[in-house]
Structure formats: C-alpha cells, structure tokens
Write an enzyme that holds these catalytic residues in place. Structure first.
Site, PDB file in Angstrom:
ATOM      1  N   ARG A  15      24.942  56.325 -75.634  1.00 44.65           N
ATOM      2  CA  ARG A  15      24.490  55.323 -75.226  1.00 44.65           C
ATOM      3  C   ARG A  15      24.498  54.110 -76.212  1.00 44.65           C
ATOM      4  O   ARG A  15      24.386  54.713 -77.341  1.00 44.65           O
ATOM      5  CB  ARG A  15      23.519  55.068 -74.260  1.00 44.65           C
ATOM      6  CG  ARG A  15      23.766  55.866 -72.915  1.00 44.65           C
ATOM      7  CD  ARG A  15      22.647  56.138 -72.178  1.00 44.65           C
ATOM      8  NE  ARG A  15      21.710  57.041 -72.703  1.00 44.65           N
ATOM      9  CZ  ARG A  15      20.645  57.769 -72.409  1.00 44.65           C
ATOM     10  NH1 ARG A  15      20.166  57.082 -71.042  1.00 44.65           N
ATOM     11  NH2 ARG A  15      19.969  58.587 -72.778  1.00 44.65           N
ATOM     12  N   LYS A  75      17.368  55.990 -77.103  1.00 37.77           N
ATOM     13  CA  LYS A  75      16.601  57.021 -77.190  1.00 37.77           C
ATOM     14  C   LYS A  75      15.509  57.216 -78.070  1.00 37.77           C
ATOM     15  O   LYS A  75      15.587  56.278 -79.194  1.00 37.77           O
ATOM     16  CB  LYS A  75      17.510  58.567 -77.220  1.00 37.77           C
ATOM     17  CG  LYS A  75      18.328  58.673 -76.215  1.00 37.77           C
ATOM     18  CD  LYS A  75      17.229  59.235 -74.841  1.00 37.77           C
ATOM     19  CE  LYS A  75      16.444  60.248 -74.989  1.00 37.77           C
ATOM     20  NZ  LYS A  75      15.377  60.275 -73.600  1.00 37.77           N
ATOM     21  N   TYR A  94      13.402  53.947 -75.414  1.00 40.80           N
ATOM     22  CA  TYR A  94      12.654  55.012 -74.633  1.00 40.80           C
ATOM     23  C   TYR A  94      11.884  55.849 -75.873  1.00 40.80           C
ATOM     24  O   TYR A  94      12.525  56.076 -76.840  1.00 40.80           O
ATOM     25  CB  TYR A  94      13.612  55.721 -73.816  1.00 40.80           C
ATOM     26  CG  TYR A  94      14.329  55.484 -72.716  1.00 40.80           C
ATOM     27  CD1 TYR A  94      13.375  55.014 -71.725  1.00 40.80           C
ATOM     28  CD2 TYR A  94      15.450  55.126 -72.751  1.00 40.80           C
ATOM     29  CE1 TYR A  94      13.901  54.177 -70.521  1.00 40.80           C
ATOM     30  CE2 TYR A  94      16.185  54.397 -71.402  1.00 40.80           C
ATOM     31  CZ  TYR A  94      15.141  54.218 -70.266  1.00 40.80           C
ATOM     32  OH  TYR A  94      15.658  53.726 -69.381  1.00 40.80           O
ATOM     33  N   HIS A  96       8.772  58.305 -74.901  1.00 39.39           N
ATOM     34  CA  HIS A  96       8.328  59.615 -74.331  1.00 39.39           C
ATOM     35  C   HIS A  96       7.510  60.391 -75.116  1.00 39.39           C
ATOM     36  O   HIS A  96       7.804  61.526 -75.526  1.00 39.39           O
ATOM     37  CB  HIS A  96       9.601  60.499 -73.922  1.00 39.39           C
ATOM     38  CG  HIS A  96      10.370  59.837 -72.553  1.00 39.39           C
ATOM     39  ND1 HIS A  96      10.011  59.507 -71.424  1.00 39.39           N
ATOM     40  CD2 HIS A  96      11.625  59.510 -72.656  1.00 39.39           C
ATOM     41  CE1 HIS A  96      11.034  59.057 -70.737  1.00 39.39           C
ATOM     42  NE2 HIS A  96      12.088  58.891 -71.330  1.00 39.39           N
ATOM     43  N   GLU A 118       9.939  53.127 -70.910  1.00 34.07           N
ATOM     44  CA  GLU A 118       9.666  53.724 -69.833  1.00 34.07           C
ATOM     45  C   GLU A 118       8.291  53.308 -69.258  1.00 34.07           C
ATOM     46  O   GLU A 118       7.718  53.958 -67.996  1.00 34.07           O
ATOM     47  CB  GLU A 118       9.632  55.315 -69.751  1.00 34.07           C
ATOM     48  CG  GLU A 118       8.554  55.877 -70.819  1.00 34.07           C
ATOM     49  CD  GLU A 118       9.030  55.650 -72.412  1.00 34.07           C
ATOM     50  OE1 GLU A 118       8.181  56.489 -72.943  1.00 34.07           O
ATOM     51  OE2 GLU A 118      10.018  55.179 -72.561  1.00 34.07           O
ATOM     52  N   ASP A 270      11.862  64.920 -70.093  1.00 28.74           N
ATOM     53  CA  ASP A 270      11.452  63.983 -70.843  1.00 28.74           C
ATOM     54  C   ASP A 270       9.939  63.944 -71.394  1.00 28.74           C
ATOM     55  O   ASP A 270       9.603  63.529 -72.439  1.00 28.74           O
ATOM     56  CB  ASP A 270      12.300  62.598 -70.720  1.00 28.74           C
ATOM     57  CG  ASP A 270      13.377  62.280 -71.157  1.00 28.74           C
ATOM     58  OD1 ASP A 270      14.095  62.776 -72.167  1.00 28.74           O
ATOM     59  OD2 ASP A 270      14.356  61.510 -70.482  1.00 28.74           O
TER      60      ASP A 270
END
Length: 373
Positions: A15, A75, A94, A96, A118, A270
């Site tokens: 991505r 990511k 993101y 996490h 997130e 995740d």
C-alpha cells in the site's frame, strides 16, 4: 508544507500513504509532495503518474525523512525508519503501539509528533480511519480461512459451504464490529454455518437486523466462547479495544482441545491478538500450527490487496492530511478533538492512555502539551 510519502518497507506491504488523487489535492492546496521512487508500484501507479499531478519523486527515503514536515504512511515505521524521524516532524500512519514496546520507545526518543490512524475518532464514537481496513480484513479473513481449511494447506480438508448432502463448516466470529460484520457477510455468501459472538447486546441486535436468520448471534461469555470455539472449523478473531492490547479470549488450553485441522484467523493481531497462541506472521510466511490448529496471523492483511486498500484508506485519511498541512499540527490538533484522539506520542510524551498503561509510561494530556508548545 512539504509532505513526504515514503515507500512501505514492512514485509510484503504494497500500500502507499497517498494515491495520485490525494497528491493532486494537496498540491491544489498549495503544498509540496515528495514521493519515494516506486512507492506506488504495488497499486499499479508509476512515478510518472505522481509527477503528472505535481509530486516530486525522490530516489531515497533518507531525503524524504530529512526534508518533509509531514510523513504520510500506511504501516508502523520499521526500525530503520524510526531512526530517521526527527524532533517536531509529524508522522501520520497506523501505529498499534500497545503491543509494541520497541516502537513506542523509539518514537518517544525521536521527539516526533505521532498520530495513529487507528485511534482517530468521529462524533459518533467510531474509528473512521480504521474502519475501511477492518472491512477489507474481515472479508479477507474468510478467504484466508477457507484456503487454510484445504488439506494441502494444513486444514481439515473441508469446503466452507459444503455441498448438497454434506454439512458446511461452522464459522465462529469473535466480535461483531466492523471486522465481524464483513467476515459474516462473506461467510454467509459462501454458505457457511455462521455464529457471531459479542458482549454488547446492541451490537448483536444490529447484527440480527442486518443478517436475520442467516447467522446466529450469541452473547459472549467465557463459557459461550469456549463452547463454540471447540465446535468450530474456522474461528475469526475480530476483537478490538481501541488503542489497547487485545484481550486474550481463547486460551492455549482451548486451542489444544480444538478439532485437529481447524483454522484460526486472528485479525486482531495488530493489537496483540485474541488467542493466547497467536503471534504475528507475514504474507510471505502466513501460517503456523499449534496443537494441530492452523493459525493465520498476518499483521497487515489488507496489504495483500493493496490497490483496493490504498484507495479505501485514502478516502478517509486525505481530509486529515489536508487539515494537518493547511493548519499545521498544533492548530489542527487543538481545534479538532477527534483528530487529537489520534495523537499517541508527542515530544517524548505518551498522550494515549491505553499506550501509557500498556508500557508503564506517564500519560500526559495532549491538549495541555499542545498549548504549551
């Protein structure tokens, strides 16, 4: 503002933080965009297409991290990338962080402003930047589970929907939120015997309204989770506690008692995963077996369909990218409490309560820090 879009380097992650349409929008707002060479290759977009909408193409990620004021990714930054972050630079991606002490430490040491997709919220209490990837992951979970149930891939050798005269597989979905709803949608379409467990009665009622008798809804207790998991051929872990480490709903002992050849797909990996036996895997090596049970725990499942995922993600992240670039992070975060919910780390301080609790750091009020800087 100079916006940087590096190429993702996580294993089998294709991505990209901004598609050409997003770059064009940013340029229209008067910003510069620096895109790493071949960043869009995984979604079928060439450097020339980025240049056609006003981006500059960089041959090196070092140049992007050295120059950009706002880094837009997909990511969590890998160790090499974290080493290039600098004081007051904005990272929007993101993260996490709750199950990742190493990343948390490095982001704190960088002094950067780290906003996690997130944990950004909306006025209804939803997680709008997580939702599209949860939709993708929920749908992919059934595809992956059906594949793993095939005997050559370690599974029981069972067709998810069965055939006339032969029972379908029992699919148990833990969590009736976005992941669970989309997993149920695909599982129902494939003819499986679908059971959705959740501890929120309103979620179960909404699920009933959507699916009716094509699925079964069960209030989640320790007893009901264990009972249904032990009868299942495929279990989907779709549990989420925003920003926090996922609770372990299925013990190692329960996994040991599951049917040999059963499959678990832990979409919540995740955030640490909801099976005690879960550990992150990659698209290159997606599965492993514990006590005869196949585990699929890929931590970036939507990266397997990067074109769909990138465009779906850009639809919801782009307005925030433009706001951050137009106003600067201080004004943007101060004025918008929902975007501010996404702020996890700033200037060496943790501003997300769940992350602070997970790693034993002091929680600092983000608004207080923003007003002082």
């Amino acid at each position: 503002m100079l916006i940087g879009v590096p190429k993702e380097i996580k294993d089998h992650e294709y991505r990209v933080g901004l598609a050409p349409a997003g770059v064009r929008e940013a340029v229209h707002h008067g910003h510069q965009v620096l895109v790493e060479h071949d960043a869009g290759e995984g979604i079928g977009v060439t450097d020339a297409e980025y240049e056609a909408v006003g981006a500059r193409v960089s041959r090196s990620p070092d140049e992007i991290y050295a120059q950009a004021e706002l880094i837009v990714k997909v990511k969590e930054p890998q160790a090499r990338e974290r080493g290039m972050l600098r004081q007051d630079q904005v990272l929007f991606t993101y993260l996490h962080l709750a199950p990742d002490p190493d990343q948390t430490r490095d982001l704190l040491n960088s002094g950067a402003v780290c906003i996690a997709y997130e944990t950004v919220t909306d006025p209804r209490g939803g997680l709008p930047l997580l939702a599209p990837m949860s939709e993708v992951a929920g749908r992919m979970a059934i595809q992956a589970g059906a594949y793993c149930l095939e005997h050559p891939h370690g599974g029981l050798g069972m067709l998810l929907g069965g055939v006339p005269g032969v029972d379908p597989a029992k699919v148990v979905v833990l969590g009736g939120g976005v992941v669970g709803t989309h997993a149920a949608h695909i599982a129902v379409g494939m003819g499986a015997d679908v059971w959705v467990l959740d501890r929120n009665p309103d979620v179960l009622k909404a699920h009933w309204r959507q699916f009716g008798r094509s699925t079964n809804t069960v209030f989640a207790t320790r007893d009901s989770v264990e009972r249904h998991v032990l009868m299942a051929e495929l279990v989907i872990g779709g549990v989420l506690v925003p920003g926090a480490t996922t609770p372990k709903l299925v013990s190692a002992e329960t996994v040991r008692q599951m049917k040999p050849g059963a499959v678990v797909v832990d979409v919540s990996i995740d955030q640490g995963g909801c099976f005690e036996t879960s550990r992150p895997t990659t698209h290159a090596d997606p599965t492993y077996v514990v006590d005869g049970v196949v585990h699929y725990c890929v931590s970036n499942m939507p990266g397997g369909v990067p074109r769909t995922s990138t465009f779906a993600l850009n639809n919801v992240t782009l307005p925030h990218v433009i706001t951050l670039a137009d106003k600067g992070y201080r004004k943007a975060l101060t004025e918008d409490p929902h975007l501010r919910d996404g702020l996890n780390v700033i200037h060496g301080k943790v501003t997300c309560e769940e992350v602070a609790e997970a790693h034993g750091h002091e929680f600092r009020d983000p608004l207080e820090i923003l007003r002082r800087t």
